[in-house]
Design a protein around this motif. Structure first.
Motif: not given
Ligand SMILES: [Zn+2]
Length: 300
Positions: A2, A24, A26-27
């Motif tokens: 990402c 990750c 975030h994703c």
């Protein structure tokens, strides 16, 4: 995947102390850190370190020819699985397929034997040569992470692009898929098969879990992260399905021995017992908790 920063440790690798599996923040994608470079990956596959790492304790599997025949049954099952997702058999002569990361060329050979038109791409010179000697099929040597102008000759030529057990090895899967998709006609189909990070048995046994993490596998996809990678690469209508080639015998062997049985592929039971295997596989596939996942998507 990402482009955001922030990773959490997931697991050590079974065959390498210089990389780790990380998630990750975030994703949620699970990938090796540090990420291997394109040059490192090319070196790794040109020297065929993956299969030799897996079978390092089996002396009889240390030549390319022995490894080639070892893979034959594995790819037979892959070919049968792929066929389930293709257009009806009456149309097979009219559809053109290409297999990316073909290894020893078994998938193009088996699909041609089934009546399909299929070409292949493989960066390992020895494997391409062995395929040509074995069955006369010529495989292309393009590397999609580098510039390969020859690919353009076949741009928009194929109806179906296959990647079985390839994307988990690629350091930049989105770039790889975007480049490879140039080979497809508009609305052409992408078929992917990869190991499933949601494999149900990982939760049940530490040894099985630890075996799942290896230097060769840069990406560890769930149905959700595989869908995101395909959508980011320009594919739509993505669907992910469970794919369970390994039999209940394989799970029982792990449970008893806390180690894989590398002597043979444990896919099928003897005929009088196969009914129990069918029930086992159908349940795991329906829950998408299988060892592998298969995905289809369409080029926009
Ligand atoms: Zn991410």
């Amino acid at each position: 995947m990402c482009g955001e920063v922030g990773l959490a440790f997931v697991n050590k690798l079974r065959d390498d102390d210089t990389h780790y599996a990380t998630r990750c923040n975030h994703c949620g994608h699970v990938q090796l850190a540090p990420l291997p470079t394109v040059e490192e990956d090319e070196e790794f596959y040109k020297k065929d370190k993956m299969l030799k790492n897996i079978f390092k304790d089996i002396q009889s599997l240390q030549t390319e020819e022995k490894l080639m025949y070892r893979m034959e049954l594995f790819v037979h099952e892959q070919a049968d699985n792929l066929e389930k997702y293709l257009p009806p058999k009456s149309d097979q002569a009219d559809i053109r397929l290409i297999d990316i990361g073909t290894g020893f060329g078994w998938l193009p050979q088996f699909m041609r034997e089934k009546g399909y038109q299929m070409d292949g791409v493989e960066i390992n010179d020895d494997k391409r040569e062995l395929c040509k000697q074995r069955c006369g099929i010529e495989i292309f040597g393009w590397n999609f992470l580098k510039d390969e102008p020859e690919v353009m000759e076949k741009a928009g030529y194929y109806d179906v692009l296959c990647m079985t057990h390839v994307l988990e090895h690629i350091s930049d899967p989105v770039l790889f898929l975007k480049r490879a998709s140039i080979l497809l006609k508009p609305k052409g189909m992408l078929f992917i098969d990869v190991p499933n990070f949601n494999d149900y048995y990982r939760e049940h046994q530490k040894e099985y879990n630890d075996w799942a993490f290896m230097r060769a596998h840069v990406n560890y996809f769930t149905p959700e992260t595989l869908t995101k990678v395909m959508e980011r690469s320009g594919f739509s209508g993505v669907k992910v399905y469970g794919h369970q080639p390994h039999s209940i015998e394989n799970a029982i062997h792990w449970w008893r021995n806390k180690a894989p049985d590398l002597r043979w592929h444990q896919f099928y039971l003897s005929e009088p017992l196969e009914w129990i295997n069918k029930i086992y596989k159908a349940k795991i596939e329906s829950e998408v908790k299988s060892t592998f996942i298969s995905a289809v998507g369409y080029r926009k």
